[in-house]
Design an enzyme around this catalytic site. Structure first.
Site, PDB file in Angstrom:
ATOM      1  N   GLN A 146     -17.395  36.834 -64.434  1.00 53.77           N
ATOM      2  CA  GLN A 146     -16.725  36.153 -63.330  1.00 53.77           C
ATOM      3  C   GLN A 146     -15.520  36.930 -62.791  1.00 53.77           C
ATOM      4  O   GLN A 146     -15.029  36.620 -61.717  1.00 53.77           O
ATOM      5  CB  GLN A 146     -16.264  34.755 -63.754  1.00 53.77           C
ATOM      6  N   LEU A 183     -15.714  28.133 -61.392  1.00 45.33           N
ATOM      7  CA  LEU A 183     -14.749  28.864 -60.573  1.00 45.33           C
ATOM      8  C   LEU A 183     -15.439  29.839 -59.629  1.00 45.33           C
ATOM      9  O   LEU A 183     -14.887  30.180 -58.583  1.00 45.33           O
ATOM     10  CB  LEU A 183     -13.742  29.591 -61.466  1.00 45.33           C
ATOM     11  N   HIS A 235     -21.913  26.508 -70.868  1.00 49.51           N
ATOM     12  CA  HIS A 235     -21.696  26.890 -69.462  1.00 49.51           C
ATOM     13  C   HIS A 235     -21.233  28.345 -69.373  1.00 49.51           C
ATOM     14  O   HIS A 235     -21.779  29.133 -68.595  1.00 49.51           O
ATOM     15  CB  HIS A 235     -20.655  25.954 -68.828  1.00 49.51           C
ATOM     16  N   GLU A 236     -20.243  28.712 -70.173  1.00 46.05           N
ATOM     17  CA  GLU A 236     -19.721  30.080 -70.130  1.00 46.05           C
ATOM     18  C   GLU A 236     -20.742  31.078 -70.671  1.00 46.05           C
ATOM     19  O   GLU A 236     -20.888  32.176 -70.142  1.00 46.05           O
ATOM     20  CB  GLU A 236     -18.395  30.191 -70.886  1.00 46.05           C
TER      21      GLU A 236
END
Length: 185
Positions: free
Chosen positions: A50, A99, A140-141
């Site tokens: 990310q 994000l 999720h990560e």
């Protein structure tokens, strides 16, 4: 240093990330920058892809859920070279955001528990089991390390309904209160 968060459509978000070794250049500073970037963006997790690095690392702070799960009061961890080797328990629905997809929140079904192997920021090995919110944010990560995003878990109908927003995002049509970067193919 606050790093720019790469937005949906940036190729790095769809790559499978590589494991790293303890001699990865500038690792401790990069970890510190990831924490600072995550907190600046009001996130609870942030994966290296990310912020433009295709390496298998993410940080998680699950303490916002400590009121519901008191054991999460000080849950702040760095996961390097992680491998989820078991998922278990009933799947449960939870509204997730990311994000890298500002302004989009959708209900996602995930198993309630996981078993994971990883090394921490000091390359100490861990083999742990998590459930509830910790398992949710870790999954999720972890998806980011495999080039997956939470929208990939949605039904085809939900993805179709989101398509115009996602296409718009790849063209720079989004709003975020944090530093962003969109890399076009």
């Amino acid at each position: 240093m606050i790093l720019p968060i790469y937005i949906y459509g940036s190729p790095v978000l769809r790559k499978t990330a590589a494991n790293i070794t303890p001699d990865y250049p500038g690792l401790q500073q990069f970890i510190a920058d990831m924490w600072e970037t995550m907190y600046d963006a009001d996130g609870v997790g942030l994966a290296a892809p990310q912020v433009g690095k295709s390496i298998r690392m993410f940080v998680v702070d699950a303490s916002p859920w400590a009121e519901e799960e008191p054991e999460l009061a000080d849950f702040k961890k760095t996961f390097i070279n992680a491998e989820i080797y078991e998922r278990f328990g009933d799947e449960w629905r939870f509204s997730e955001g990311c994000l890298s997809l500002p302004g989009i929140h959708e209900d996602v079904m995930r198993p309630s528990g996981i078993k994971i192997r990883y090394v921490d920021e000091n390359f100490v090995e861990h083999d742990e089991e998590y459930s509830g919110y910790a398992a949710r944010v870790i999954q999720h990560e972890y998806d980011h390390l495999d080039g997956k995003l939470f929208v990939d878990h949605l039904s085809p109908l939900r993805r179709t309904l989101l398509k115009s927003k996602l296409v718009g995002m790849t063209k720079g049509n989004f709003k975020a209160h944090y530093k962003c970067k969109l890399v076009k193919k």
